[in-house]
Design a protein around this motif. Structure first.
Motif, PDB file in Angstrom:
ATOM      1  N   LEU A   1     -18.346  55.967 -25.523  1.00 59.58           N
ATOM      2  CA  LEU A   1     -17.104  55.769 -24.786  1.00 59.58           C
ATOM      3  C   LEU A   1     -15.873  55.983 -25.663  1.00 59.58           C
ATOM      4  CD1 LEU A   1     -16.686  53.425 -21.956  1.00 59.58           C
ATOM      5  CD2 LEU A   1     -15.110  52.943 -23.810  1.00 59.58           C
TER       6      LEU A   1
ATOM      7  N   GLY B   1     -13.142  54.120 -28.680  1.00 60.31           N
ATOM      8  CA  GLY B   1     -12.276  52.940 -28.626  1.00 60.31           C
ATOM      9  C   GLY B   1     -11.057  53.158 -29.497  1.00 60.31           C
TER      10      GLY B   1
ATOM     11  N   ARG C   1      -2.225  47.151 -18.130  1.00 62.15           N
ATOM     12  CA  ARG C   1      -3.384  46.541 -18.796  1.00 62.15           C
ATOM     13  C   ARG C   1      -3.188  46.405 -20.309  1.00 62.15           C
ATOM     14  NH1 ARG C   1      -8.329  43.823 -17.884  1.00 62.15           N
ATOM     15  NH2 ARG C   1      -9.528  44.116 -19.762  1.00 62.15           N
TER      16      ARG C   1
ATOM     17  N   SER D   1      -5.238  44.075 -23.268  1.00 59.96           N
ATOM     18  CA  SER D   1      -6.195  44.763 -24.140  1.00 59.96           C
ATOM     19  C   SER D   1      -5.773  44.656 -25.604  1.00 59.96           C
ATOM     20  CB  SER D   1      -6.288  46.243 -23.776  1.00 59.96           C
ATOM     21  OG  SER D   1      -6.945  46.401 -22.565  1.00 59.96           O
TER      22      SER D   1
ATOM     23  N   TYR E   1      -7.876  43.517 -28.896  1.00 63.75           N
ATOM     24  CA  TYR E   1      -8.129  44.356 -30.082  1.00 63.75           C
ATOM     25  C   TYR E   1      -7.492  43.741 -31.328  1.00 63.75           C
ATOM     26  CZ  TYR E   1     -10.330  47.964 -27.263  1.00 63.75           C
ATOM     27  OH  TYR E   1     -11.196  48.640 -26.444  1.00 63.75           O
TER      28      TYR E   1
ATOM     29  N   SER F   1     -10.908  49.086 -32.450  1.00 64.38           N
ATOM     30  CA  SER F   1     -12.324  49.040 -32.110  1.00 64.38           C
ATOM     31  C   SER F   1     -13.183  49.557 -33.276  1.00 64.38           C
ATOM     32  CB  SER F   1     -12.570  49.927 -30.884  1.00 64.38           C
ATOM     33  OG  SER F   1     -13.950  50.080 -30.679  1.00 64.38           O
TER      34      SER F   1
ATOM     35  N   THR G   1     -20.450  55.651 -17.139  1.00 64.84           N
ATOM     36  CA  THR G   1     -20.583  55.868 -18.582  1.00 64.84           C
ATOM     37  C   THR G   1     -21.261  57.220 -18.867  1.00 64.84           C
ATOM     38  OG1 THR G   1     -22.599  54.528 -18.517  1.00 64.84           O
ATOM     39  CG2 THR G   1     -20.555  53.421 -19.180  1.00 64.84           C
TER      40      THR G   1
ATOM     41  N   HIS H   1     -22.476  44.760 -19.339  1.00 65.31           N
ATOM     42  CA  HIS H   1     -21.173  45.191 -18.829  1.00 65.31           C
ATOM     43  C   HIS H   1     -21.334  45.425 -17.330  1.00 65.31           C
ATOM     44  CE1 HIS H   1     -17.410  47.282 -18.406  1.00 65.31           C
ATOM     45  NE2 HIS H   1     -17.183  47.281 -19.710  1.00 65.31           N
TER      46      HIS H   1
ATOM     47  N   PRO I   1     -18.178  48.102 -10.721  1.00 58.65           N
ATOM     48  CA  PRO I   1     -17.850  47.684  -9.359  1.00 58.65           C
ATOM     49  C   PRO I   1     -19.085  47.800  -8.457  1.00 58.65           C
ATOM     50  CG  PRO I   1     -16.141  49.103 -10.251  1.00 58.65           C
ATOM     51  CD  PRO I   1     -17.274  49.152 -11.231  1.00 58.65           C
TER      52      PRO I   1
ATOM     53  N   TYR J   1     -20.268  51.009  -6.775  1.00 54.79           N
ATOM     54  CA  TYR J   1     -20.998  52.045  -7.512  1.00 54.79           C
ATOM     55  C   TYR J   1     -22.478  51.988  -7.147  1.00 54.79           C
ATOM     56  CZ  TYR J   1     -17.211  53.363 -10.697  1.00 54.79           C
ATOM     57  OH  TYR J   1     -16.057  53.847 -11.231  1.00 54.79           O
TER      58      TYR J   1
ATOM     59  N   HIS K   1     -18.441  45.795 -30.309  1.00 61.03           N
ATOM     60  CA  HIS K   1     -17.086  46.231 -29.955  1.00 61.03           C
ATOM     61  C   HIS K   1     -16.387  45.095 -29.260  1.00 61.03           C
ATOM     62  CE1 HIS K   1     -18.806  46.841 -26.043  1.00 61.03           C
ATOM     63  NE2 HIS K   1     -19.704  47.641 -26.581  1.00 61.03           N
ATOM     64  N   ILE K   2     -15.281  45.418 -28.597  1.00 65.88           N
ATOM     65  CA  ILE K   2     -14.441  44.329 -28.091  1.00 65.88           C
ATOM     66  C   ILE K   2     -15.204  43.397 -27.142  1.00 65.88           C
ATOM     67  CG2 ILE K   2     -13.452  45.647 -26.166  1.00 65.88           C
ATOM     68  CD1 ILE K   2     -10.744  44.285 -26.885  1.00 65.88           C
ATOM     69  N   GLU K   3     -16.107  43.961 -26.343  1.00 62.44           N
ATOM     70  CA  GLU K   3     -16.819  43.131 -25.366  1.00 62.44           C
ATOM     71  C   GLU K   3     -17.799  42.160 -26.021  1.00 62.44           C
ATOM     72  OE1 GLU K   3     -16.087  46.270 -24.217  1.00 62.44           O
ATOM     73  OE2 GLU K   3     -15.160  45.829 -22.284  1.00 62.44           O
TER      74      GLU K   3
HETATM   75  C1  LIG Z   1     -22.509  50.081 -20.247  1.00 62.60           C
HETATM   76  C2  LIG Z   1     -21.332  49.978 -20.730  1.00 62.60           C
HETATM   77  C3  LIG Z   1     -20.086  50.086 -19.967  1.00 62.60           C
HETATM   78  C4  LIG Z   1     -19.864  50.206 -18.603  1.00 62.60           C
HETATM   79  C5  LIG Z   1     -20.878  50.257 -17.480  1.00 62.60           C
HETATM   80  C6  LIG Z   1     -18.447  50.264 -18.410  1.00 62.60           C
HETATM   81  C7  LIG Z   1     -17.791  50.380 -17.172  1.00 62.60           C
HETATM   82  C8  LIG Z   1     -16.430  50.192 -17.000  1.00 62.60           C
HETATM   83  N1  LIG Z   1     -15.489  49.810 -17.948  1.00 62.60           N
HETATM   84  C9  LIG Z   1     -14.241  49.705 -17.371  1.00 62.60           C
HETATM   85  C10 LIG Z   1     -13.032  49.359 -18.003  1.00 62.60           C
HETATM   86  C11 LIG Z   1     -12.845  49.199 -19.394  1.00 62.60           C
HETATM   87  N2  LIG Z   1     -13.794  49.371 -20.366  1.00 62.60           N
HETATM   88  C12 LIG Z   1     -13.211  49.180 -21.587  1.00 62.60           C
HETATM   89  C13 LIG Z   1     -13.825  49.284 -22.814  1.00 62.60           C
HETATM   90  C14 LIG Z   1     -15.186  49.550 -23.005  1.00 62.60           C
HETATM   91  N3  LIG Z   1     -16.182  49.582 -22.045  1.00 62.60           N
HETATM   92  C15 LIG Z   1     -17.385  49.860 -22.626  1.00 62.60           C
HETATM   93  C16 LIG Z   1     -18.617  49.981 -21.995  1.00 62.60           C
HETATM   94  C17 LIG Z   1     -18.810  50.091 -20.614  1.00 62.60           C
HETATM   95  N4  LIG Z   1     -17.870  50.218 -19.648  1.00 62.60           N
HETATM   96  C18 LIG Z   1     -17.133  50.024 -24.035  1.00 62.60           C
HETATM   97  C19 LIG Z   1     -18.190  50.370 -25.047  1.00 62.60           C
HETATM   98  C20 LIG Z   1     -15.765  49.841 -24.261  1.00 62.60           C
HETATM   99  C21 LIG Z   1     -15.038  50.042 -25.574  1.00 62.60           C
HETATM  100  C22 LIG Z   1     -14.896  48.788 -26.321  1.00 62.60           C
HETATM  101  C23 LIG Z   1     -14.149  48.982 -27.604  1.00 62.60           C
HETATM  102  O1  LIG Z   1     -14.535  48.338 -28.594  1.00 62.60           O
HETATM  103  O2  LIG Z   1     -13.180  49.704 -27.661  1.00 62.60           O
HETATM  104  C24 LIG Z   1     -11.843  48.870 -21.423  1.00 62.60           C
HETATM  105  C25 LIG Z   1     -10.845  48.619 -22.548  1.00 62.60           C
HETATM  106  C26 LIG Z   1     -10.958  47.250 -23.121  1.00 62.60           C
HETATM  107  C27 LIG Z   1     -10.384  46.251 -22.187  1.00 62.60           C
HETATM  108  O3  LIG Z   1      -9.199  46.331 -21.882  1.00 62.60           O
HETATM  109  O4  LIG Z   1     -11.146  45.398 -21.719  1.00 62.60           O
HETATM  110  C28 LIG Z   1     -11.592  48.877 -20.051  1.00 62.60           C
HETATM  111  C29 LIG Z   1     -10.285  48.628 -19.370  1.00 62.60           C
HETATM  112  C30 LIG Z   1     -14.407  50.031 -15.995  1.00 62.60           C
HETATM  113  C31 LIG Z   1     -13.265  50.033 -14.996  1.00 62.60           C
HETATM  114  C32 LIG Z   1     -15.750  50.338 -15.775  1.00 62.60           C
HETATM  115  C33 LIG Z   1     -16.456  50.768 -14.545  1.00 62.60           C
HETATM  116  C34 LIG Z   1     -15.923  51.377 -13.547  1.00 62.60           C
END
Ligand SMILES: C=CC1=C(C)c2cc3[nH]c(cc4nc(cc5[nH]c(cc1n2)c(C)c5CCC(=O)O)C(CCC(=O)O)=C4C)c(C)c3C=C
Ligand SMILES: [Fe+2]
Length: 530
Positions: A125, A127, A169, A173, A177, A184, A249, A312, A315, A318, A394-396
């Motif tokens: 993805l 970061g 957002r 975020s 971070y 990230s 993803t 993670h 919606p 999906y 990562h952040i999550e």
């Molecule tokens: C299996 C992994 C992931 C799924 C499924 C996924 C869906 C998804 N995410 C967002 C919105 C955000 N994701 C953000 C960061 C982020 N997401 C994943 C993984 C999945 N996302 C990763 C690995 C990361 C990067 C983390 C990092 O260290 O940088 C973010 C930004 C961070 C935040 O503000 O929370 C957002 C926003 C959606 C909308 C979505 C499905 C539709």
């Protein structure tokens, strides 16, 4: 909503007092089939290979995006084991050993196997690396139609909306971070995984180059592809670093690759294959079980710890509307890990919940935060969090799980908290990824679009185009996930239509004012107010 808590087998005798969790409320179904259904004729629980005339063609068992293959010898389809293709390759296709030219390792910049230069493209993805990167990173994420999906009529709003949502957002975020060191770690960790994978492939006599292509930040997928072309790679294995497939993803990255491949003569001719998901691989399951077993030992009474898988979220639409196999794959993955633990006599209670929701729509449930509170109320005292959809920190994991959810748990009556680290460069895991790549090599280019038979079969381990075509042929229209509304005259539709209209008007005004371009300027209305 109740969380699906899986009760343990009776606890082994122990001096620790045991607050028995509630009985199993629901079961993650081992037999749940993905909503991505194949034609009945080729849907089967058996895993089979197809060998014909010295090349292999693959087809799915339950789901076009799984890396099981269906096989046929001259006399028909036959059953065999899932994609253990060294043995398979020996029997009927391009023998892996025959392709390898080990001496090349010593003097070639780009390694060769036979006449081929093998490349592996890891997709992730991406970061933000600094706090300044956060808003542009979010813009890239929300500008992706696989993340915010607008009805075709409104697709011209994709970028303005991404700008709007990313600006809204960004402060939240950035806070996150900032708390994990100002950026990230995803790039650093993914680069380390790439390097370890490269070493493992060479050690297994498959000299290859490994590339990293991120979807929303550097190094972008486009940059990786340019390097692949410069290096003259002739066979490419595409490996998303997400164990389970989701439209949002791996699907999004594959869609991007498809558009890059389509417009490029070099890439059209380069043979490739994709490993769309690999959560069911033994090496990955063992590596996860090892981590859990190790962390459990850190608790005073390991058998009393609730194993809390946190994935993670996506919606709900999906999965329910668009047929994303993500939930089914996640549940199957958890079951496989628990089965492996059971073999090791670890029979703790466990549950699966979904974290990191964004925006106003319903996401996959149960939610991690609500489940933690519920478990606290039910008297669970020890929790081991297992991040299940990520293979790097990562952040999550570092902020959301380690800080937010830990605090919530401790405030909800949970006394002991632990967390399993993400796999990172754990050797069993990396070695298994290398095996996945090697096992896929005989299939690279085997599903050439010119082959009628190949086109007729659904190929789980296949080309980008074929995977997406198989997927698209089964999918229904996906409602916009972050700004979803229903059309029609239901109460909820009226509310959402009203909100949508308001939002559109506000957005257009915002854009007019910030960019100085738009309908009102074109019609000469807005400059009058300046
Ligand atoms: C299996 C992994 C992931 C799924 C499924 C996924 C869906 C998804 N995410 C967002 C919105 C955000 N994701 C953000 C960061 C982020 N997401 C994943 C993984 C999945 N996302 C990763 C690995 C990361 C990067 C983390 C990092 O260290 O940088 C973010 C930004 C961070 C935040 O503000 O929370 C957002 C926003 C959606 C909308 C979505 C499905 C539709
Ligand atoms: Fe995300």
């Amino acid at each position: 909503m109740n969380s699906p808590i899986h009760a343990p087998s009776p606890p082994s005798s122990s001096s620790c007092s045991y607050n028995r969790p509630p009985p199993c409320l629901t079961h993650a179904s081992r037999n749940f089939k993905s909503p991505l259904l194949l034609p009945q004729a080729i849907r089967t629980s058996q895993k089979m290979y197809r060998c014909s005339g010295g090349h292999v063609e693959t087809s799915s068992n339950t789901n076009p995006l799984k890396n099981y293959v269906v096989g046929k010898n001259t006399s028909g389809w036959f059953e065999t084991q899932p994609l253990v293709s060294e043995q398979l390759a020996k029997r009927c296709l391009l023998p892996v050993e025959a392709l390898v030219t080990p001496t090349v390792q010593d003097f070639s910049d780009t390694p060769l196997i036979g006449d081929d230069k093998i490349g592996v493209l890891l997709l992730n993805l991406g970061g933000p690396e600094t706090l300044e990167d956060v808003q542009p990173f979010l813009f890239n994420l929300f500008a992706d139609p696989d993340i915010i999906r607008l009805p075709r009529l409104f697709s011209f709003l994709q970028k303005p909306l991404a700008k709007f949502v990313s600006v809204l957002r960004a402060p939240k975020s950035k806070e996150g971070y900032a708390s994990i060191g100002g950026g990230s770690p995803l790039r650093r960790i993914t680069d380390a995984q790439a390097e370890e994978l490269r070493k493992s492939l060479w050690a297994k006599n498959v000299p290859s180059k490994v590339y990293v292509g991120m979807r929303y930040w550097h190094p972008f997928t486009e940059e990786a592809i340019e390097q692949i072309k410069r290096d003259g790679i002739t066979k490419l294995v595409v490996l998303p670093l997400y164990p389970q497939f989701s439209i949002s993803t791996s699907g999004s990255s594959l869609r991007l690759l498809e558009s890059i491949f389509r417009d490029d003569e070099y890439l059209v001719n380069m043979q490739h294959t994709v490993i769309p998901s690999w959560y069911q691989r033994e090496g990955y399951i063992n590596a996860m079980a090892n981590l859990i077993e190790k962390e459990l030992k850190g608790f005073d009474c390991p058998e009393k710890v609730m194993i809390f898988f946190s994935a993670h979220g996506v919606p709900l639409a999906y999965v329910e509307e668009a047929g994303d196999p993500y939930k089914a794959e996640m549940e199957e993955c958890v079951d496989l890990i628990m089965e492996e633990l059971e073999k090791r006599k670890i029979t703790n209670a466990y549950t699966l919940a979904y974290q990191s929701r964004v925006g106003p729509v319903e996401w996959l449930k149960p939610y991690t935060d609500e489940t933690i509170v519920e478990l606290g109320k039910k008297g669970v005292k020890s929790l081991l969090a297992v991040p299940i959809s990520f293979v790097s920190e990562h952040i999550e994991t570092l902020e959301e799980i380690d800080v937010e959810y830990k605090e919530l748990a401790l405030n909800s009556g949970i006394e002991k908290w632990g967390r399993v680290p993400a796999l990172g460069t754990e050797p069993t895991f990396i070695s298994d990824l290398a095996d996945a790549v090697i096992e896929s090599l005989p299939y690279v280019g085997a599903m050439a679009a010119s082959s009628l038979e190949a086109r007729q079969s659904l190929v789980p381990l296949g080309s980008v185009e074929e995977l997406l075509a198989a997927y698209d042929s089964q999918r229904r229209e996906l409602p916009p996930p972050v700004l979803v509304w229903e059309w029609g005259w239901t109460r909820s539709a009226e509310t959402w239509n009203g909100r949508a209209a308001m939002l559109a008007v506000l957005l257009l005004l915002f854009l007019e004012v910030t960019t100085g371009e738009g309908f009102l300027h074109q019609w000469g209305i807005l400059p009058l107010f300046r």
